[in-house]
Design a protein around this motif. Structure first.
Motif, PDB file in Angstrom:
ATOM      1  N   THR A   1       0.835  -1.371  -0.176  1.00 32.09           N
ATOM      2  CA  THR A   1      -0.017  -0.065  -0.018  1.00 32.09           C
ATOM      3  C   THR A   1       0.868   1.336   0.137  1.00 32.09           C
ATOM      4  O   THR A   1       0.678   2.227  -0.755  1.00 32.09           O
ATOM      5  CB  THR A   1      -0.950  -0.064   1.358  1.00 32.09           C
ATOM      6  OG1 THR A   1      -1.673  -1.342   1.293  1.00 32.09           O
ATOM      7  CG2 THR A   1      -1.971   1.133   1.130  1.00 32.09           C
TER       8      THR A   1
ATOM      9  N   ASN B   1       0.897   3.823  -3.019  1.00 32.13           N
ATOM     10  CA  ASN B   1       0.406   5.150  -2.773  1.00 32.13           C
ATOM     11  C   ASN B   1       1.610   6.313  -3.253  1.00 32.13           C
ATOM     12  O   ASN B   1       1.328   7.342  -3.863  1.00 32.13           O
ATOM     13  CB  ASN B   1       0.168   5.492  -1.506  1.00 32.13           C
ATOM     14  CG  ASN B   1      -1.126   5.088  -1.126  1.00 32.13           C
ATOM     15  OD1 ASN B   1      -2.192   4.557  -1.843  1.00 32.13           O
ATOM     16  ND2 ASN B   1      -1.468   4.691   0.308  1.00 32.13           N
TER      17      ASN B   1
ATOM     18  N   LYS C   1       1.358   6.437  -6.893  1.00 24.69           N
ATOM     19  CA  LYS C   1       0.435   7.294  -7.250  1.00 24.69           C
ATOM     20  C   LYS C   1       0.684   8.770  -7.418  1.00 24.69           C
ATOM     21  O   LYS C   1       0.310   9.484  -8.072  1.00 24.69           O
ATOM     22  CB  LYS C   1      -0.865   6.805  -6.530  1.00 24.69           C
ATOM     23  CG  LYS C   1      -1.712   5.614  -7.204  1.00 24.69           C
ATOM     24  CD  LYS C   1      -2.898   5.559  -6.218  1.00 24.69           C
ATOM     25  CE  LYS C   1      -3.568   4.267  -6.696  1.00 24.69           C
ATOM     26  NZ  LYS C   1      -4.692   3.921  -5.570  1.00 24.69           N
ATOM     27  N   ASP C   2       1.204   9.185  -6.029  1.00 26.57           N
ATOM     28  CA  ASP C   2       1.484  10.411  -5.932  1.00 26.57           C
ATOM     29  C   ASP C   2       2.413  11.225  -7.090  1.00 26.57           C
ATOM     30  O   ASP C   2       2.676  12.404  -7.171  1.00 26.57           O
ATOM     31  CB  ASP C   2       2.414  10.693  -4.586  1.00 26.57           C
ATOM     32  CG  ASP C   2       1.579  10.579  -3.413  1.00 26.57           C
ATOM     33  OD1 ASP C   2       0.128  10.485  -3.769  1.00 26.57           O
ATOM     34  OD2 ASP C   2       2.323  10.245  -2.374  1.00 26.57           O
TER      35      ASP C   2
END
Ligand SMILES: NC(=O)c1ccc[n+]([C@@H]2O[C@H](COP(=O)([O-])OP(=O)(O)OC[C@H]3O[C@@H](n4cnc5c(N)ncnc54)[C@H](OP(=O)(O)O)[C@@H]3O)[C@@H](O)[C@H]2O)c1
Length: 325
Positions: free
Chosen positions: A303, A307, A310-311
């Protein structure tokens, strides 16, 4: 976990790799150089993904002195620049429609604290996050190789990690501050190194949990202690001591350092333990594997990494698989 048969993998145990396409990051130096050479010697087409074309071209020239027919190429990769990794994968996709073996080998060790332009600690990004970005972007090509293969263990990702992951006294990933910016003291660069390597060990398990049923497995390993350019990054007094110590310590040759990577990448027996952490020369490590039996730790790392990517605008193509691990 089933007990593994004790064995010492030799390069002569490698299968014929004709028709295989491989990428070795940092394949111009040390362990990566020998890994590249042996994959190519066994018939694979190998791309050395690294940041300096000059250094890679020089390495390829030396590799080819023994055999001019080796199929080895340069692929520009700078793990300290996340956006450039998308360009690396676009460039590779223009050349190839499949990828059988990805060896995430490049690394730096024990450097002073610094953030990349992407805002991540240098070792976290070079040893772990950049490689994770590369792996995730290459997933469709790995999947394509798996779909074209008649065996379900041909397509493999190998994360070259280190015993420093466990020897630095870190129990778990620091989710609140993956950069470990508050660490102080002479051992801080080493702890950040161990932290990035811990992440790469757990990532291999997380990938295997998610994509094994798509024919893609991942492995992590400690290559042994090898004199290489790796010891040059720590400019502190401790770094000087490390270099002095390694001069008198028993060390392996880079060729022996490559053996466990080659085992994970090609041996049928390794694939029985997909996702696991290996030590020279193809044995299951003990301490590090405890993290891999902790589903919460494995999913937590997944996770965090997802994340972080994705940032930075990474969109991971959905190839199916068990997305919840
Ligand atoms: N040597 C050991 O005793 C030991 C022990 C445990 C684990 N390991 C691990 O083994 C792996 C290989 O290490 P080694 O000993 O062979 O070290 P090395 O000789 O220093 O090779 C490291 C390679 O990584 C490349 N690299 C560094 N930063 C990069 C970046 N930002 N983008 C792309 N490539 C980059 C280097 O390229 P340049 O030539 O451009 O610098 C070089 O090709 C590392 O992951 C290391 O952590 C080594």
């Amino acid at each position: 976990m089933t007990r593994q048969k004790e064995e010492e993998f030799q390069v002569g145990d490698m299968p014929n790799l004709s028709g295989y396409i491989a990428i070795v990051t940092g394949g111009n130096s040390g362990i990566g150089y020998e890994t590249t050479l042996q994959l190519a010697n066994h018939g694979a087409r190998v791309y050395i993904a690294s940041r300096s074309q000059t250094r890679v071209d020089a390495a390829i020239k030396t590799m080819k002195t023994g055999n001019n027919g080796l199929d080895i190429h340069f692929l520009k990769l700078d793990l300290q620049d996340l956006q450039s990794i998308k360009t690396t994968v676009e460039e590779f996709s223009r050349k190839e429609t499949r990828l059988d073996i990805l060896i995430n080998n490049a690394g730096i060790m024990a450097c002073p604290f610094e953030l990349t332009k992407d805002g991540h600690e240098l070792q976290w990004q070079t040893c772990f996050l950049g490689h994770h970005a590369l792996t995730m972007c290459l997933l469709p090509l790995l999947h394509s190789a798996a779909q074209k293969s008649s065996s379900n263990d041909r397509v493999r990702i190998v994360n070259v990690s280190s015993d420093a992951a466990a020897s630095m006294g870190l129990d778990s990933i620091n989710y609140k501050d993956p950069n470990m910016a508050d660490l102080r003291g002479v051992t801080a660069p080493w702890k950040r190194y161990g932290h990035s390597k811990q992440a790469s060990i757990i990532a291999a398990k997380a990938i295997t949990d998610r994509y094994r049923d798509k024919g893609i497995t991942a492995y992590s390993l400690h290559p042994g202690i090898i004199k290489s350019n790796l010891q040059s990054h720590d400019t502190s007094f401790l770094g000087m001591l490390t270099r002095a110590a390694i001069r008198v310590m028993p060390t392996l040759s880079p060729a022996d350092g490559a053996r466990t990577s080659l085992y994970c990448a090609t041996s049928p027996s390794a694939s029985l333990f997909a996702g696991r952490y290996f030590i020279p020369f193809g044995k299951i490590g003990t301490k590090e594997n405890k993290w891999l039996d902790d589903a919460k730790a494995v999913n937590g790392l997944w996770t965090l990494a997802t994340n972080q990517l994705k940032d930075h605008g990474f969109v991971i193509e959905d190839i199916g698989g068990n997305v919840d691990g």
